[in-house]
Design an enzyme around this catalytic site. Structure first.
Site, PDB file in Angstrom:
ATOM      1  N   GLN A  84       0.828  -1.206   0.000  1.00  0.00           N
ATOM      2  CA  GLN A  84       0.000   0.000   0.000  1.00  0.00           C
ATOM      3  C   GLN A  84       0.866   1.261   0.000  1.00  0.00           C
ATOM      4  O   GLN A  84       0.625   2.207  -0.741  1.00  0.00           O
ATOM      5  CB  GLN A  84      -0.910  -0.013   1.244  1.00  0.00           C
ATOM      6  CG  GLN A  84      -1.836   1.179   1.310  1.00  0.00           C
ATOM      7  CD  GLN A  84      -2.853   1.157   0.180  1.00  0.00           C
ATOM      8  OE1 GLN A  84      -3.520   0.155  -0.035  1.00  0.00           O
ATOM      9  NE2 GLN A  84      -2.957   2.251  -0.559  1.00  0.00           N
ATOM     10  N   ASP A 122      -7.335   5.868   7.925  1.00  0.00           N
ATOM     11  CA  ASP A 122      -7.767   4.513   7.574  1.00  0.00           C
ATOM     12  C   ASP A 122      -8.939   4.171   8.490  1.00  0.00           C
ATOM     13  O   ASP A 122      -9.226   4.913   9.446  1.00  0.00           O
ATOM     14  CB  ASP A 122      -6.575   3.544   7.775  1.00  0.00           C
ATOM     15  CG  ASP A 122      -6.829   2.133   7.273  1.00  0.00           C
ATOM     16  OD1 ASP A 122      -7.844   1.913   6.576  1.00  0.00           O
ATOM     17  OD2 ASP A 122      -6.015   1.240   7.583  1.00  0.00           O
ATOM     18  N   ARG A 164      -1.663   0.831  -7.080  1.00  0.00           N
ATOM     19  CA  ARG A 164      -1.349  -0.493  -6.524  1.00  0.00           C
ATOM     20  C   ARG A 164      -0.938  -1.423  -7.671  1.00  0.00           C
ATOM     21  O   ARG A 164      -0.004  -2.207  -7.550  1.00  0.00           O
ATOM     22  CB  ARG A 164      -2.580  -1.086  -5.804  1.00  0.00           C
ATOM     23  CG  ARG A 164      -3.010  -0.356  -4.543  1.00  0.00           C
ATOM     24  CD  ARG A 164      -2.037  -0.552  -3.400  1.00  0.00           C
ATOM     25  NE  ARG A 164      -1.788  -1.946  -3.103  1.00  0.00           N
ATOM     26  CZ  ARG A 164      -2.557  -2.719  -2.326  1.00  0.00           C
ATOM     27  NH1 ARG A 164      -3.630  -2.215  -1.758  1.00  0.00           N
ATOM     28  NH2 ARG A 164      -2.252  -3.988  -2.083  1.00  0.00           N
TER      29      ARG A 164
HETATM   30  N1  NVA Z   1      -6.101  -1.308   8.192  1.00  0.00           N
HETATM   31  C1  NVA Z   1      -6.996  -1.964   7.274  1.00  0.00           C
HETATM   32  C2  NVA Z   1      -6.472  -1.865   5.884  1.00  0.00           C
HETATM   33  C3  NVA Z   1      -7.341  -2.510   4.829  1.00  0.00           C
HETATM   34  C4  NVA Z   1      -6.743  -2.420   3.464  1.00  0.00           C
HETATM   35  C5  NVA Z   1      -7.176  -3.408   7.688  1.00  0.00           C
HETATM   36  O1  NVA Z   1      -6.185  -4.041   8.076  1.00  0.00           O
HETATM   37  O2  NVA Z   1      -8.301  -3.904   7.655  1.00  0.00           O
HETATM   38  N1   CP Z   2      -6.197  -1.132   0.301  1.00  0.00           N
HETATM   39  C1   CP Z   2      -6.341  -2.473   0.212  1.00  0.00           C
HETATM   40  O1   CP Z   2      -5.422  -3.252   0.480  1.00  0.00           O
HETATM   41  O2   CP Z   2      -7.566  -2.854  -0.207  1.00  0.00           O
HETATM   42  P1   CP Z   2      -8.162  -4.339  -0.217  1.00  0.00           P
HETATM   43  O3   CP Z   2      -8.418  -4.722   1.223  1.00  0.00           O
HETATM   44  O4   CP Z   2      -9.443  -4.216  -1.007  1.00  0.00           O
HETATM   45  O5   CP Z   2      -7.184  -5.254  -0.857  1.00  0.00           O
END
Ligand code: NVA
Ligand code: CP
Length: 308
Positions: free
Chosen positions: A136, A222, A290
């Site tokens: 990411q 986030d 990405r």
């Molecule tokens: N911090 C989030 C990121 C998702 C892409 C998770 O770990 O669920």
């Molecule tokens: N940002 C990210 O990793 O998204 P996904 O959970 O959809 O893969």
């Protein structure tokens, strides 16, 4: 003796010089993609993707990316593979890495991916763990560079949970030489050891999110509850209520600041709709990148440095 492969398990696994190279390749690979130029350096190579958590972007970008480079991608999850029935991670690594050329894993503890990689004959990429999300941040920094130039010396404001994405921003700050201003609710502060940091020189913690955002070049956040922490959802909604990136917070940042979010986003929770859908938001470029950064990463891990 087989030479041990190079893995990408956390951001600091590769040097800033290697990352500069990966970004240079990303530009080239993206340009080829945009002009429909066929580029198949990974013809006959196979990527295995193991998902123990949900995903849209990570699966799509790795799977589409591998096809676009001429290779094949295979999706495995815990539900329909022996991984969910108690086969050890070490045994799985031995077998999977004999049948493929590169592996991407999305799982819970970082320890799982470390153990897998120590039994793997092929490069292993972290597609998100509880601790880190290095792919990411590759895309995020590339996106910042496309919009605003070098990130060196800039200030990134992280508002919200000190989670896997935050930890990776902190590692990136050490590798690239920028600063992160972090504001979390009390009890959710950065744990330098868990974040895998060398020191505390590149980040500062702020009790008030407005102070963290002040004069920032990039504001990011986030979800309040990451995957695997769903049991804490209600408590987190209460604890994080004042940690929303809204228009007022964006006004505290520099006038040319960009807004990023790894997605998926919850409008009205960690970010106001007017910000994520507003003129400073670069989230769609960030998501698209990405694809391009990971193609460059896979090319680098499998083929090393190329000149074409
Ligand atoms: N911090 C989030 C990121 C998702 C892409 C998770 O770990 O669920
Ligand atoms: N940002 C990210 O990793 O998204 P996904 O959970 O959809 O893969």
């Amino acid at each position: 003796m087989m030479e041990s492969p190079q893995h990408f398990l956390q951001l600091k696994d590769i040097s800033s010089e290697e990352l500069d190279y990966v970004f240079e390749r990303t530009r080239r690979i993206k340009e080829r993609f945009k002009t429909y130029e066929r580029y198949w350096p990974l013809q006959d190579r196979t990527l295995v993707m193991i998902f123990e958590k949900a995903s849209t972007r990570t699966r799509l970008s790795f799977e589409a990316g591998m096809h676009q480079l001429g290779g094949t991608a295979i999706y495995l999850n815990t539900r329909d593979s022996q991984l969910g029935r108690g086969e050890s991670i070490e045994d799985a690594a031995e077998v999977i890495s004999r049948m493929s050329d590169i592996v991407m894993i999305r799982t819970y503890e970082q320890d799982v991916i470390e153990r897998f990689s120590s039994h793997s004959r092929v490069p292993v990429i972290n597609g998100l763990t509880n601790e880190y999300h290095p792919c990411q941040i590759l895309a995020d920094i590339f996106t910042y560079m496309e919009h605003r130039g070098s990130i060196k010396g800039r200030t990134v404001a992280w508002i919200g949970d000190s989670n896997n994405v935050c930890n990776t921003w902190l590692q990136a700050a050490e590798v690239f030489g920028f600063n992160v201003h972090v504001s979390t609710p009390p009890g959710y502060e950065v744990e330098a050891e868990r974040a895998g940091l060398y020191g505390t020189d590149h980040f500062e913690q702020f009790a008030d999110p407005m102070d963290a955002a002040r004069e920032a070049d990039l504001v990011t956040t986030d979800v309040w509850t990451s995957m695997g922490f769903e049991a804490e959802n209600e408590e987190r909604r209460r604890d994080f209520a004042d940690w929303q990136v809204d228009a007022e917070m964006m006004r505290a940042a520099r006038p040319d600041a960009v807004f990023m979010h790894c997605l998926p986003a919850h409008r009205g929770e960690e970010v106001a709709a007017e910000v994520i859908d507003g003129p400073q938001s670069v989230v769609w470029d960030e998501a698209e990148n990405r694809l391009h950064t990971q193609k460059a990463l896979m090319e680098y891990l499998l083929l090393g440095r190329l000149n074409d």
